[in-house]
Design an enzyme around this catalytic site. Structure first.
Site, PDB file in Angstrom:
ATOM      1  N   CYS A  46       0.842  -1.206   0.000  1.00  9.15           N
ATOM      2  CA  CYS A  46       0.000   0.000   0.000  1.00  9.15           C
ATOM      3  C   CYS A  46       0.876   1.254   0.000  1.00  9.15           C
ATOM      4  O   CYS A  46       1.525   1.550  -0.999  1.00  9.15           O
ATOM      5  CB  CYS A  46      -0.964  -0.052   1.182  1.00  9.15           C
ATOM      6  SG  CYS A  46      -2.300   1.143   1.061  1.00  9.15           S
ATOM      7  N   HIS A  66      -3.442  -5.730   1.205  1.00 11.28           N
ATOM      8  CA  HIS A  66      -2.723  -5.920   2.476  1.00 11.28           C
ATOM      9  C   HIS A  66      -2.635  -7.376   2.920  1.00 11.28           C
ATOM     10  O   HIS A  66      -3.510  -7.853   3.652  1.00 11.28           O
ATOM     11  CB  HIS A  66      -3.433  -5.128   3.571  1.00 11.28           C
ATOM     12  CG  HIS A  66      -3.266  -3.649   3.442  1.00 11.28           C
ATOM     13  ND1 HIS A  66      -2.313  -2.940   4.130  1.00 11.28           N
ATOM     14  CD2 HIS A  66      -3.917  -2.753   2.676  1.00 11.28           C
ATOM     15  CE1 HIS A  66      -2.388  -1.664   3.812  1.00 11.28           C
ATOM     16  NE2 HIS A  66      -3.353  -1.519   2.925  1.00 11.28           N
ATOM     17  N   GLU A  77      -0.729  -8.561   5.183  1.00  8.15           N
ATOM     18  CA  GLU A  77      -0.472  -8.672   6.635  1.00  8.15           C
ATOM     19  C   GLU A  77      -1.753  -8.671   7.458  1.00  8.15           C
ATOM     20  O   GLU A  77      -1.725  -9.039   8.633  1.00  8.15           O
ATOM     21  CB  GLU A  77       0.464  -7.533   7.080  1.00  8.15           C
ATOM     22  CG  GLU A  77      -0.188  -6.179   7.318  1.00  8.15           C
ATOM     23  CD  GLU A  77      -0.535  -5.413   6.048  1.00  8.15           C
ATOM     24  OE1 GLU A  77      -0.493  -6.008   4.953  1.00  8.15           O
ATOM     25  OE2 GLU A  77      -0.881  -4.225   6.147  1.00  8.15           O
TER      26      GLU A  77
END
Lengths: 81, 227
Positions: free
Chosen positions: B87, B196, B198
């Protein structure tokens, strides 16, 4: 004090949805006859010293490496008296 | 000995803690890196997490790109240090020109926050080896400056060299050219993407899928195998 203005605009081929949104809002607000709007950034730099060739060269370098991303943007440097 | 993976914190970074956690869940050791510290503390790889570094002032990633830690990361990446930009981290990587192109405001001008389906188009990078070629994964996407642009020549080059790593599947959420969600450099050590991974590493939270974990297990296997 000397002022140098750097204008940064998206390159013509890059879609500018913010400019389009402004343009679409205009008729609703009673502003007719605007065919297109492109939105950009203006930087006003107040110089401590004189605007000589060396100072302008550094400002162009600043614009090229930092103020504008030349992958997507063009810039112009103008001296204001 | 496990691998040490650096996670950078800039002022305005949001996802550094989640990224550290993802690194730990994968079995590696997260090492916090501070934007003003040039020292990379002997990490084996670096993640630039998401957020709004320096408030996205000027352009997303434009100011972070000049921070002391980035000097070391840019030099390291050119020598083969694996770097993943997520990002805002992807935006930083395009601003450094480690990755080509640039990120602009979403074509519909809205902030987007949703689970996004992606197709893995290159599973030979340092960060994607644990995925199947063509595998579809679903991970969160949350941004307003996610529209990937580059000129036609660069896009053709990326396609020809297999450097489009992820493409949006089913729906293009932001007007990114050729549905590009993530790319890699020519060497395959630097990868950037907008969604994302994570945030999708544990079944307890989010969609309950762990589709993002492969990024972190991929790099761990590569580093442990190399040492």
């Amino acid at each position: 004090m000397a002022r140098v203005v750097v204008d940064v605009m998206l390159k013509p081929e890059i879609l500018d949805p913010q400019g389009q949104a402004v343009q679409r809002a205009l008729p609703r607000l009673g502003f007719e006859g605007i065919a297109d709007v492109r939105q950009g950034k203006r930087f006003e730099l107040e110089l401590e010293g004189p605007v000589d060739d060396a100072a302008l060269a550094r400002i162009r370098e600043m614009a090229e490496t930092f103020l504008a991303n030349t992958v997507i943007e063009d810039f112009t440097v103008k001296v204001e008296s | 000995m496990t691998a040490r993976i650096g996670v950078v914190t800039f002022p305005g970074t949001l996802d550094d803690r989640d990224t550290q956690r993802a690194v730990r869940v994968a079995g590696a050791e997260p090492v916090p890196l501070w934007h003003r510290d040039k020292d990379l503390h002997q990490v084996d790889a670096v993640v630039l997490p998401g957020g709004f570094s320096y408030g996205d002032y000027l352009r997303a990633g434009a100011i972070s790109r000049f921070s002391p830690v980035m000097e070391s990361i840019i030099a390291g990446a050119k020598d083969g240090l694996p770097v993943l930009g997520i990002c805002n981290g992807f935006q930083v990587l395009t601003e450094t020109h480690l990755l080509p192109g640039a990120m602009l405001r979403n074509n519909h001008l809205h902030f987007i926050c949703r689970d996004q389906k992606l197709r893995v188009e290159n599973n030979s990078t340092s960060w994607t080896a644990d995925y199947e070629q063509g595998q579809e994964i679903s991970i969160p996407l949350k941004n307003i400056d996610g529209r990937y642009v580059a000129d036609e020549r660069v896009l053709d080059e990326l396609e020809a060299e297999g450097r489009v790593v992820f493409r949006y599947a089913d729906w293009n959420p932001n007007g990114s050219l050729r549905d590009i969600a993530g790319i890699t450099n020519a060497a395959g050590n630097v990868v950037g993407l907008m969604p994302h991974p994570e945030h999708a590493v544990e079944s307890l939270i989010g969609t309950g899928r762990t589709d993002g974990l492969g990024f972190f297990t991929s790099i761990l296997k590569k580093l442990v195998h190399a040492s």
